[in-house]
Scaffold this active site. Sequence first.
Site, PDB file in Angstrom:
ATOM      1  N   GLU A  13      35.434  37.137  38.613  1.00 34.53           N
ATOM      2  CA  GLU A  13      36.180  35.878  38.732  1.00 34.53           C
ATOM      3  C   GLU A  13      35.622  35.022  39.860  1.00 34.53           C
ATOM      4  OE1 GLU A  13      40.522  37.733  37.494  1.00 34.53           O
ATOM      5  OE2 GLU A  13      39.908  37.694  39.573  1.00 34.53           O
ATOM      6  N   ASP A 213      45.824  40.175  28.887  1.00 30.91           N
ATOM      7  CA  ASP A 213      46.342  41.240  28.008  1.00 30.91           C
ATOM      8  C   ASP A 213      47.857  41.102  27.958  1.00 30.91           C
ATOM      9  OD1 ASP A 213      45.542  42.613  30.917  1.00 30.91           O
ATOM     10  OD2 ASP A 213      47.574  43.058  30.262  1.00 30.91           O
TER      11      ASP A 213
HETATM   12  N1  SAH Z   1      39.000  47.534  35.252  1.00 28.15           N
HETATM   13  C1  SAH Z   1      39.060  46.826  36.504  1.00 28.15           C
HETATM   14  C2  SAH Z   1      40.361  47.117  37.167  1.00 28.15           C
HETATM   15  C3  SAH Z   1      41.294  46.026  36.936  1.00 28.15           C
HETATM   16  S1  SAH Z   1      42.870  46.276  37.612  1.00 28.15           S
HETATM   17  C4  SAH Z   1      37.903  47.219  37.325  1.00 28.15           C
HETATM   18  O1  SAH Z   1      37.142  48.048  36.896  1.00 28.15           O
HETATM   19  O2  SAH Z   1      37.706  46.664  38.398  1.00 28.15           O
HETATM   20  C5  SAH Z   1      43.646  44.871  36.943  1.00 28.15           C
HETATM   21  C6  SAH Z   1      43.488  43.577  37.690  1.00 28.15           C
HETATM   22  O3  SAH Z   1      43.903  42.517  36.852  1.00 28.15           O
HETATM   23  C7  SAH Z   1      44.341  43.486  38.909  1.00 28.15           C
HETATM   24  O4  SAH Z   1      43.711  42.696  39.857  1.00 28.15           O
HETATM   25  C8  SAH Z   1      45.645  42.858  38.377  1.00 28.15           C
HETATM   26  O5  SAH Z   1      46.143  41.889  39.287  1.00 28.15           O
HETATM   27  C9  SAH Z   1      45.266  42.173  37.073  1.00 28.15           C
HETATM   28  N2  SAH Z   1      45.952  42.618  35.830  1.00 28.15           N
HETATM   29  C10 SAH Z   1      45.591  42.188  34.592  1.00 28.15           C
HETATM   30  N3  SAH Z   1      46.341  42.757  33.650  1.00 28.15           N
HETATM   31  C11 SAH Z   1      47.218  43.569  34.280  1.00 28.15           C
HETATM   32  C12 SAH Z   1      48.249  44.466  33.820  1.00 28.15           C
HETATM   33  N4  SAH Z   1      48.503  44.626  32.517  1.00 28.15           N
HETATM   34  N5  SAH Z   1      48.942  45.171  34.748  1.00 28.15           N
HETATM   35  C13 SAH Z   1      48.671  45.034  36.066  1.00 28.15           C
HETATM   36  N6  SAH Z   1      47.687  44.216  36.551  1.00 28.15           N
HETATM   37  C14 SAH Z   1      46.970  43.488  35.686  1.00 28.15           C
END
Ligand code: SAH
Length: 246
Positions: A13, A213
């Site tokens: 991002e 999502d």
């Molecule tokens: N796969 C990623 C991890 C992402 S964690 C990696 O490898 O780095 C998810 C991130 O997106 C967090 O910063 C959170 O703020 C946001 N997010 C998006 N969807 C989410 C969900 N369903 N639940 C919690 N956080 C979510």
Amino acid sequence: MQSTAILSALAQEQHGLIELLQRPSKVNRAGRDFWLGELHGQSVVLALSKIGKVAAATTATALIERFGVQRMVFTGVAGGLGVGVDVGDVVVGQSFVQHDLDASPLFPRYEVPLYGKTQFGSDTVLTQQLLEAARSTLKQRHVSQAYPAAKAHLGLIASGDRFVSGAMESNALRAALLAANHDVLAVEMEGAAVAQVCHDYGIPFAAVRTISDRADDTAHVDFPSFIDQVASQYARTIVKTFLKLL
Ligand code: SAH
């Protein structure tokens, strides 16, 4: 010139923003890179919050204490929880609640102990500007072409240290919050922490989240491709439009 912090949770991002930074300089602090420079005529500090409430609070504190930023904006992605909050939509935070904070029975569920508050609000003026930037971004068809019906929402965002990725879990989360009068639009992992730090320091704060999502059984599948293909593009355009409104 007043300096604006732009916080992102994920590197994907932030990449597009660093590429556009004029007169960039990088400072490492607390194991993080802070990028200083100018973006669309505004003095900015770009930072990666990392993931989760503690990491985000540390980053926000460093931005205020070490870099003296006067306002803070978070751009990121989130899971849609509210009815009609769909993938490709954008949620601008009006207030924030920590869905995993529970010091009951000493304090009401979700209340932040010793603050007497369950929600922290965003700054009204910055939030309106961010909402305007989000709406105008969604109208730009080259940005939102994959989601022609995408909408911008304004409302409550819930944060907690859990990636919510199951229909049962997200339904239960939404129901529990609703029972305490928190009608949540989206769930993520940082916003409420940054809102609390900004509240403590009296720094105006606003946040925008693209819905990646629905926090359901396919959340982990939808998430990675969405970040790469859509969210970074949204973030770049929203930030550009927002900075020009300042
Ligand atoms: N796969 C990623 C991890 C992402 S964690 C990696 O490898 O780095 C998810 C991130 O997106 C967090 O910063 C959170 O703020 C946001 N997010 C998006 N969807 C989410 C969900 N369903 N639940 C919690 N956080 C979510």
